[in-house]
Design a protein around this motif. Structure first.
Motif, PDB file in Angstrom:
ATOM      1  N   UNK A  49      -8.807   5.108  13.348  1.00 43.71           N
ATOM      2  CA  UNK A  49      -7.844   5.617  12.375  1.00 43.71           C
ATOM      3  C   UNK A  49      -8.324   6.956  11.813  1.00 43.71           C
ATOM      4  N   UNK A  52      -8.046   9.670  14.572  1.00 43.35           N
ATOM      5  CA  UNK A  52      -6.752  10.087  15.130  1.00 43.35           C
ATOM      6  C   UNK A  52      -5.646  10.351  14.125  1.00 43.35           C
ATOM      7  N   UNK A  53      -5.756   9.784  12.939  1.00 41.21           N
ATOM      8  CA  UNK A  53      -4.641   9.946  12.007  1.00 41.21           C
ATOM      9  C   UNK A  53      -4.684  11.326  11.344  1.00 41.21           C
ATOM     10  N   UNK A  62       1.225  10.434   7.167  1.00 45.34           N
ATOM     11  CA  UNK A  62       0.156  10.127   8.113  1.00 45.34           C
ATOM     12  C   UNK A  62       0.751   9.741   9.464  1.00 45.34           C
ATOM     13  N   UNK A  63       0.143  10.217  10.525  1.00 48.08           N
ATOM     14  CA  UNK A  63       0.577   9.837  11.863  1.00 48.08           C
ATOM     15  C   UNK A  63      -0.519  10.167  12.854  1.00 48.08           C
ATOM     16  N   UNK A  64      -0.497   9.524  14.008  1.00 46.85           N
ATOM     17  CA  UNK A  64      -1.459   9.909  15.042  1.00 46.85           C
ATOM     18  C   UNK A  64      -0.796  10.763  16.125  1.00 46.85           C
ATOM     19  N   UNK A  68       5.720  12.500  13.547  1.00 44.62           N
ATOM     20  CA  UNK A  68       5.691  11.038  13.372  1.00 44.62           C
ATOM     21  C   UNK A  68       6.913  10.366  13.985  1.00 44.62           C
ATOM     22  N   UNK A  69       6.826   9.065  14.277  1.00 39.87           N
ATOM     23  CA  UNK A  69       7.941   8.352  14.925  1.00 39.87           C
ATOM     24  C   UNK A  69       9.257   8.465  14.150  1.00 39.87           C
TER      25      UNK A  69
ATOM     26  N   UNK B   1       8.710   1.069  11.990  1.00 36.88           N
ATOM     27  CA  UNK B   1       8.673   2.522  12.251  1.00 36.88           C
ATOM     28  C   UNK B   1       7.362   3.147  11.764  1.00 36.88           C
ATOM     29  N   UNK B   3       3.301   4.032  12.144  1.00 33.98           N
ATOM     30  CA  UNK B   3       2.441   4.312  13.265  1.00 33.98           C
ATOM     31  C   UNK B   3       1.723   3.041  13.666  1.00 33.98           C
ATOM     32  N   UNK B   5      -1.159   2.655  14.861  1.00 31.82           N
ATOM     33  CA  UNK B   5      -2.565   2.660  14.502  1.00 31.82           C
ATOM     34  C   UNK B   5      -2.764   2.222  13.057  1.00 31.82           C
ATOM     35  N   UNK B   6      -1.896   2.711  12.177  1.00 33.35           N
ATOM     36  CA  UNK B   6      -1.991   2.308  10.770  1.00 33.35           C
ATOM     37  C   UNK B   6      -1.710   0.816  10.659  1.00 33.35           C
ATOM     38  N   UNK B   9      -4.683  -1.181  11.611  1.00 27.57           N
ATOM     39  CA  UNK B   9      -5.698  -1.253  10.562  1.00 27.57           C
ATOM     40  C   UNK B   9      -5.283  -2.250   9.478  1.00 27.57           C
ATOM     41  N   UNK B  31      -8.753   3.695   3.162  1.00 22.71           N
ATOM     42  CA  UNK B  31      -9.581   4.208   4.262  1.00 22.71           C
ATOM     43  C   UNK B  31      -8.994   5.520   4.792  1.00 22.71           C
ATOM     44  N   UNK B  32      -7.674   5.519   5.005  1.00 27.75           N
ATOM     45  CA  UNK B  32      -7.010   6.704   5.568  1.00 27.75           C
ATOM     46  C   UNK B  32      -7.158   7.909   4.638  1.00 27.75           C
TER      47      UNK B  32
END
Lengths: 196, 196
Positions: A49, A52-53, A62-64, A68-69, B1, B3, B5-6, B9, B31-32
């Protein structure tokens, strides 16, 4: 007289918000007593996280990915402005909303010495100027700072001819957007009105 | 919708005991939003603990050494028997206790199909036979299983001529040792009595 290493892990869990010693201890023992694979996945996910975030180029969330989607797939002409990334998660519980977001990363707060330049207002202004946006929905928290920020943004966006609305204060005053339930949030979105 | 990855976590934090979605989300965002170094130390500590923590050769408690710091430094002729490693932490709040521990890793529970051979009773028996132990203090929880386990152990230790005591039931019946306060624990230890 504990092992230093176990204490180190307890300390790490104590850095999480709202976690006291007892809770941190429970978490630590759950890791110690759990399977090795689980601990490895846990640790790997934390690292991944942080690796990549990053921030979405459009909404700032936040997005990787670069975009973002939500910004990739939805109607970019309607923008819902929120204080923090977790408020996006809260708003996303309203399944009928098809627009995108703009994350301010804070609100204007004279008490905490945070002015318009300390949050992502410039970026919002640029989006409105460049992206042919129809409506900006202010969904900052229904408290003094959230209201002030909404009013400030409405004032600077008005000259650009964009419609600026505020989610209805059906959400209980003084509370936090993060904890509102879906129905209240849906109603608040439905009853949004012009800021004048 | 969100991410993926989030969400991954958040899921990881949900594996911790008693953590629901909202709490896991708060932890994940902490953490992020936090520093990269902090996340790295966090992840490293989790891995290090799983890598290095094993069982003390004497008392069976978690440790990253062959013999835990408590067994290394304290009076090994007095042994306090507890159900779980976290009960050692609880007892350690009693600063006046200078003996060592024996961790059973469970209590006898016919309902859960756990008999004397499923917990570390054999190891305790061996310690008493080999190590010239003066007193065994039973500090299992003051509930049915804890009492039954204490009585069972007292019965098999008696023929060896060792003194077996039980911490006084000043600790409230039906509760969990983990949550008792220092004063109650100290009193319970003080008023320990022979098991007959």
């Amino acid at each position: 007289m504990n092992d230093d290493l176990i204490e180190k892990l307890i300390e790490q869990f104590r850095t999480l918000p709202g976690v006291g010693f007892k809770t941190a201890q429970r978490y630590a023992f759950s890791i110690i007593e759990g399977k090795k694979e689980r601990a490895q996945i846990f640790a790997k996910t934390i690292l991944e996280v942080k690796e990549k975030i990053g921030f979405c180029k459009i909404c700032g969330n936040f997005t990787n990915q670069e975009i973002c989607p939500i910004c990739q797939k939805r109607n970019r002409r309607i923008v819902c402005v929120v204080k923090e990334p977790k408020d996006v998660l809260a708003m996303e519980k309203v399944k009928t909303y098809d627009g995108v977001y703009h994350v301010l990363f804070g609100t204007i707060s004279p008490l905490e010495n945070r002015g318009p330049n300390d949050i992502k207002i410039k970026e919002l202004l640029k989006r409105v100027q460049d992206d042919n946006i129809e409506e900006v929905i202010m969904a900052t928290n229904p408290d003094v700072e959230g209201d002030a920020t909404a009013l400030y943004i409405a004032k600077i966006l008005k000259p650009l001819g964009v419609k600026v609305t505020r989610i209805a204060q059906g959400i209980s005053i003084g509370s936090d957007l993060e904890f509102a339930d879906e129905v209240t949030l849906a109603k608040a979105l439905e009853a949004r009105r012009d800021i004048n």
